[in-house]
Design a protein around this motif. Sequence first.
Motif, mmCIF file in Angstrom:
data_model
loop_
_atom_site.group_PDB
_atom_site.id
_atom_site.type_symbol
_atom_site.label_atom_id
_atom_site.label_comp_id
_atom_site.label_asym_id
_atom_site.label_seq_id
_atom_site.Cartn_x
_atom_site.Cartn_y
_atom_site.Cartn_z
ATOM 1 N N GLY A 216 0.843 -1.188 0.000
ATOM 2 C CA GLY A 216 0.000 0.000 0.000
ATOM 3 C C GLY A 216 0.876 1.235 0.000
ATOM 4 N N TRP A 217 0.312 2.380 0.457
ATOM 5 C CA TRP A 217 1.096 3.620 0.424
ATOM 6 C C TRP A 217 2.372 3.490 1.255
ATOM 7 C CZ3 TRP A 217 2.752 6.870 4.306
ATOM 8 C CH2 TRP A 217 3.364 8.058 3.865
ATOM 9 N N ALA A 218 2.242 3.075 2.516
ATOM 10 C CA ALA A 218 3.416 3.003 3.391
ATOM 11 C C ALA A 218 4.415 1.970 2.897
ATOM 12 C CB ALA A 218 2.991 2.687 4.823
ATOM 13 N N GLY A 219 3.922 0.785 2.506
ATOM 14 C CA GLY A 219 4.827 -0.248 2.037
ATOM 15 C C GLY A 219 5.597 0.166 0.796
ATOM 16 N N THR A 220 4.934 0.905 -0.082
ATOM 17 C CA THR A 220 5.600 1.392 -1.294
ATOM 18 C C THR A 220 6.706 2.375 -0.941
ATOM 19 O OG1 THR A 220 3.619 1.047 -2.636
ATOM 20 C CG2 THR A 220 5.245 2.607 -3.469
ATOM 21 N N VAL A 221 6.438 3.280 0.002
ATOM 22 C CA VAL A 221 7.475 4.229 0.430
ATOM 23 C C VAL A 221 8.636 3.488 1.076
ATOM 24 C CG1 VAL A 221 8.006 6.220 1.875
ATOM 25 C CG2 VAL A 221 5.812 6.102 0.693
ATOM 26 N N HIS A 222 8.329 2.506 1.933
ATOM 27 C CA HIS A 222 9.394 1.701 2.538
ATOM 28 C C HIS A 222 10.236 1.032 1.450
ATOM 29 C CE1 HIS A 222 8.684 1.871 6.845
ATOM 30 N NE2 HIS A 222 7.385 1.697 6.649
ATOM 31 N N ALA A 223 9.578 0.406 0.489
ATOM 32 C CA ALA A 223 10.301 -0.335 -0.545
ATOM 33 C C ALA A 223 11.192 0.591 -1.368
ATOM 34 C CB ALA A 223 9.310 -1.072 -1.448
ATOM 35 N N ARG A 224 10.680 1.752 -1.752
ATOM 36 C CA ARG A 224 11.488 2.693 -2.534
ATOM 37 C C ARG A 224 12.674 3.195 -1.721
ATOM 38 N NH1 ARG A 224 6.281 5.850 -5.114
ATOM 39 N NH2 ARG A 224 5.983 4.449 -6.901
ATOM 40 N N THR A 225 12.434 3.440 -0.442
ATOM 41 C CA THR A 225 13.518 3.913 0.432
ATOM 42 C C THR A 225 14.595 2.852 0.568
ATOM 43 O OG1 THR A 225 11.954 5.282 1.675
ATOM 44 C CG2 THR A 225 14.051 4.754 2.749
ATOM 45 N N MET A 226 14.193 1.611 0.797
ATOM 46 C CA MET A 226 15.154 0.524 0.970
ATOM 47 C C MET A 226 15.940 0.267 -0.318
ATOM 48 S SD MET A 226 12.375 -1.713 3.052
ATOM 49 C CE MET A 226 13.220 -3.247 3.404
ATOM 50 N N ALA A 227 15.259 0.366 -1.455
ATOM 51 C CA ALA A 227 15.928 0.112 -2.723
ATOM 52 C C ALA A 227 17.009 1.149 -3.008
ATOM 53 C CB ALA A 227 14.900 0.088 -3.857
ATOM 54 N N ALA A 228 16.866 2.358 -2.430
ATOM 55 C CA ALA A 228 17.814 3.443 -2.703
ATOM 56 C C ALA A 228 18.884 3.611 -1.631
ATOM 57 C CB ALA A 228 17.040 4.759 -2.850
#
Length: 334
Positions: free
Chosen positions: A12-24
Amino acid sequence: MTKLRTGVVGLGWAGTVHARTMAALPGVDLVAVSDLDPAKHTAFPDIPLYSDVEEMLRLELDYCVIATPSATHEHYALALAAAGVPALIEKPLAPTGAAARRIHDAFTRTGTFAAVGHTERHQAPLAELARLLHGGDFGELWQMETRRQGPYSGRILDVGVALDLLVHDVDLVSWLARQPIESVTAATRTLAGPYEDTATATTLLRGGVLAHHHADWITPFKHRQVQVHTAAGVLTANTVAGTLTHHPNTASPPPAGSFPGVQGGEARLITLPAQEPPFTVEHRLMRDALLGAGPRGLVTLAEGAHAVAATEALLTAAGSGQATAVTAREPALT
């Protein structure tokens, strides 16, 4: 730097932000995501998608984010604890105090590290406010006020405004005061249902400090403010504007044992140190903790469980019209 193998459950919104942050983030390698909706995978086409979390956990992850609806946190958290996989669990830790305590106990029992995603602590104005208060720069803490308003996002379907928004603020005041919340009085109103859309509360912290709270998702503009009254004046952290303001109290020192009163001076903006976005700060702290730096700066499971217990007491108080004690174990306040 050693790269940590990580995953995210819930896009969802939070999980997507977490994933993008972790990927970078340097030192972190996002190797798996999981969501029951395959369409969510389009945002991360190069990361393997798993519908079965048990299968994902066989990847020997160094840590995993749980960002699913709060009612499912316990299910996924217990699976991670049993597998010995460290976790970062989005707030609220769980929808009930009992479930939050079971999550805490499961990770404690297996000796597995976990933290709670209360990212508001990592907002630059609030991080600096905490540093100043905890350093003793402003003297005795007198009272606190929080306000968290905005339009309904449509993202949250399983809890009301108290567990979605106000839980941030009960965590913040306990953290800022370094004291647990002992009791709550509150009122809520449901406009569209099935859960409350607006909530107002007063929390009593150990030592006598009062904190007054308002949260709603019926306001057409976004407002995020924490105000702290101290002997040296009022500090106002505005996380929408990204500012921390000091309205000084210039009253002369009082005779021993008497209240000094207050006298206003010229307000000033406090210069904030440069800081990364809150999710980046959180994952950097998580990465560093697992690489040996220790859990400093992260929200513990005990603190997350305390925030849930205080919010649960708030809803009970609103329903009964009476002050309600917060029945929870002592939080390990950082």
